[in-house]
Design a protein around this motif. Structure first.
Motif, PDB file in Angstrom:
ATOM      1  N   UNK A   1       0.768  -1.119  -0.006  1.00  0.00           N
ATOM      2  CA  UNK A   1       0.039   0.053   0.074  1.00  0.00           C
ATOM      3  C   UNK A   1       0.837   1.079   0.031  1.00  0.00           C
ATOM      4  N   UNK A   2       0.491   2.188  -0.876  1.00  0.00           N
ATOM      5  CA  UNK A   2       1.119   3.313  -0.869  1.00  0.00           C
ATOM      6  C   UNK A   2       0.150   4.662  -0.382  1.00  0.00           C
ATOM      7  N   UNK A   3       0.623   5.921  -0.066  1.00  0.00           N
ATOM      8  CA  UNK A   3      -0.135   6.761   0.272  1.00  0.00           C
ATOM      9  C   UNK A   3      -0.531   7.525  -1.120  1.00  0.00           C
TER      10      UNK A   3
ATOM     11  N   UNK B   1       7.757   8.124   7.872  1.00  0.00           N
ATOM     12  CA  UNK B   1       7.994   6.745   8.724  1.00  0.00           C
ATOM     13  C   UNK B   1       6.774   5.933   8.701  1.00  0.00           C
ATOM     14  N   UNK B   2       5.829   6.713   9.158  1.00  0.00           N
ATOM     15  CA  UNK B   2       4.576   5.926   9.170  1.00  0.00           C
ATOM     16  C   UNK B   2       3.940   5.132   7.715  1.00  0.00           C
ATOM     17  N   UNK B   3       4.341   5.911   6.728  1.00  0.00           N
ATOM     18  CA  UNK B   3       4.122   5.187   5.443  1.00  0.00           C
ATOM     19  C   UNK B   3       5.015   4.124   5.204  1.00  0.00           C
ATOM     20  N   UNK B   4       6.340   4.108   5.416  1.00  0.00           N
ATOM     21  CA  UNK B   4       7.228   3.073   5.264  1.00  0.00           C
ATOM     22  C   UNK B   4       6.894   1.749   6.174  1.00  0.00           C
ATOM     23  N   UNK B   5       6.243   2.115   7.383  1.00  0.00           N
ATOM     24  CA  UNK B   5       5.801   1.035   8.056  1.00  0.00           C
ATOM     25  C   UNK B   5       4.423   0.403   7.566  1.00  0.00           C
ATOM     26  N   UNK B   6       3.629   1.192   7.022  1.00  0.00           N
ATOM     27  CA  UNK B   6       2.441   0.746   6.272  1.00  0.00           C
ATOM     28  C   UNK B   6       3.009  -0.218   5.348  1.00  0.00           C
TER      29      UNK B   6
ATOM     30  N   UNK C   1       3.339  -5.607   2.656  1.00  0.00           N
ATOM     31  CA  UNK C   1       4.365  -6.025   1.542  1.00  0.00           C
ATOM     32  C   UNK C   1       4.006  -7.652   1.181  1.00  0.00           C
ATOM     33  N   UNK C   2       3.428  -7.865  -0.039  1.00  0.00           N
ATOM     34  CA  UNK C   2       3.117  -9.175  -0.454  1.00  0.00           C
ATOM     35  C   UNK C   2       4.049  -9.353  -1.569  1.00  0.00           C
ATOM     36  N   UNK C   3       4.371 -10.725  -1.667  1.00  0.00           N
ATOM     37  CA  UNK C   3       5.581 -11.159  -2.736  1.00  0.00           C
ATOM     38  C   UNK C   3       4.696 -11.747  -3.670  1.00  0.00           C
ATOM     39  N   UNK C   4       4.839 -11.686  -5.087  1.00  0.00           N
ATOM     40  CA  UNK C   4       4.294 -12.088  -6.203  1.00  0.00           C
ATOM     41  C   UNK C   4       5.138 -13.466  -6.711  1.00  0.00           C
TER      42      UNK C   4
END
Length: 188
Positions: A53-55, A173-178, A183-186
Motif C-alpha cells: 500500500x502507498x499513500x 516513517x508511518x508510510x514506510x511502516x504501512x 508487503x506481499x510477494x508475487x
C-alpha cells in the motif's frame, strides 16, 4: 543660565524616567506549525514482483529493473526502492544493504535498527532510523529469504538539517511502516 540648564535637565530626566516605564522582554520562541494531509492508502498500481500500500497523495515513478521511486512532491522527498531477486546471494544482499546504512555513520548521531518478521506473509527485514544530518534518515530492507529482496531509502531534496525535517521524517516513517505491513510477494 543656571535656571535654564536646571529646567532642561529636569525635563530630560523626567522624559527618561517616563519613557523607560516598560521592561524589555525577549521574543517568545516560535513553534513550527506544520499540517499534513490525512492519510489514505491504495494498492501499488505498478506491476512488480511485490505489492504494498502507498499513500494516495504520493507520485509513483516507474523505473527499470522493478525499481520504484515514491515521491512526496509537497515535502520534496522520495523513497527509492530497489529490487533484486535472491539467487543464492541473500548474505551478499543483506551485507550490501547494511553497508549502505552504515555509510551514513559519519554524519549520523545515532542509527537505530528495528527488525520486523511476518512469517505468514514471509516478510523478514529491518528498518533503520538514522538521526543527525545524514543524507538518508530512514532505510529498510525486506526479503522472503528465498526469492525476493527489496531495499528502500528516504531522501530529501534539501541540505540535511535533521531538526528541520524531523516532522516530515516522522510523517513518512508511518508510510514506510504501512508499506512493510502490507508487503506481499508475487511468484516469479
Amino acid at each position: 543660565m543656571r535656571k535654564i540648564l536646571y529646567s532642561l535637565f529636569s525635563i530630560i530626566f523626567t522624559l527618561l524616567v517616563i519613557s523607560c516605564d516598560d521592561a524589555v522582554l525577549p521574543k517568545p520562541k516560535a513553534y513550527l506549525s506544520l499540517e499534513y494531509p490525512d492519510k489514505e492508502y491504495k494498492k501499488l498500481e505498478v506491476s512488480r514482483p511485490y505489492s504494498f500500500d502507498v499513500l494516495e497523495s504520493t507520485k509513483i515513478i516507474d523505473e527499470t529493473n522493478n525499481w520504484l521511486k515514491i515521491t512526496y512532491p509537497n515535502l520534496k522527498a522520495s523513497i527509492d526502492i530497489t529490487y533484486r531477486p535472491v539467487e543464492n546471494n541473500l548474505k551478499e544482499l543483506l551485507t550490501e544493504a547494511e553497508k549502505l546504512v552504515f555509510k551514513h555513520a559519519v554524519k549520523a548521531e545515532q542509527i537505530v535498527p528495528k527488525d520486523f518478521v511476518n512469517p505468514n506473509k514471509r516478510v523478514f527485514g529491518s528498518l533503520y532510523e538514522i538521526t543527525g544530518n545524514a543524507a538518508s534518515h530512514l532505510q529498510f530492507h525486506a526479503t522472503d529469504s528465498t526469492t525476493h529482496f527489496i531495499k528502500g531509502s528516504l531522501y530529501f531534496y534539501a541540505k540535511p538539517n535533521y531538526d528541520s525535517i524531523l516532522p516530515a521524517v516522522d510523517y513518512i516513517k508511518k508510510d514506510v511502516l504501512k508499506l512493510v505491513e502490507t508487503l506481499d510477494w508475487k511468484p516469479l
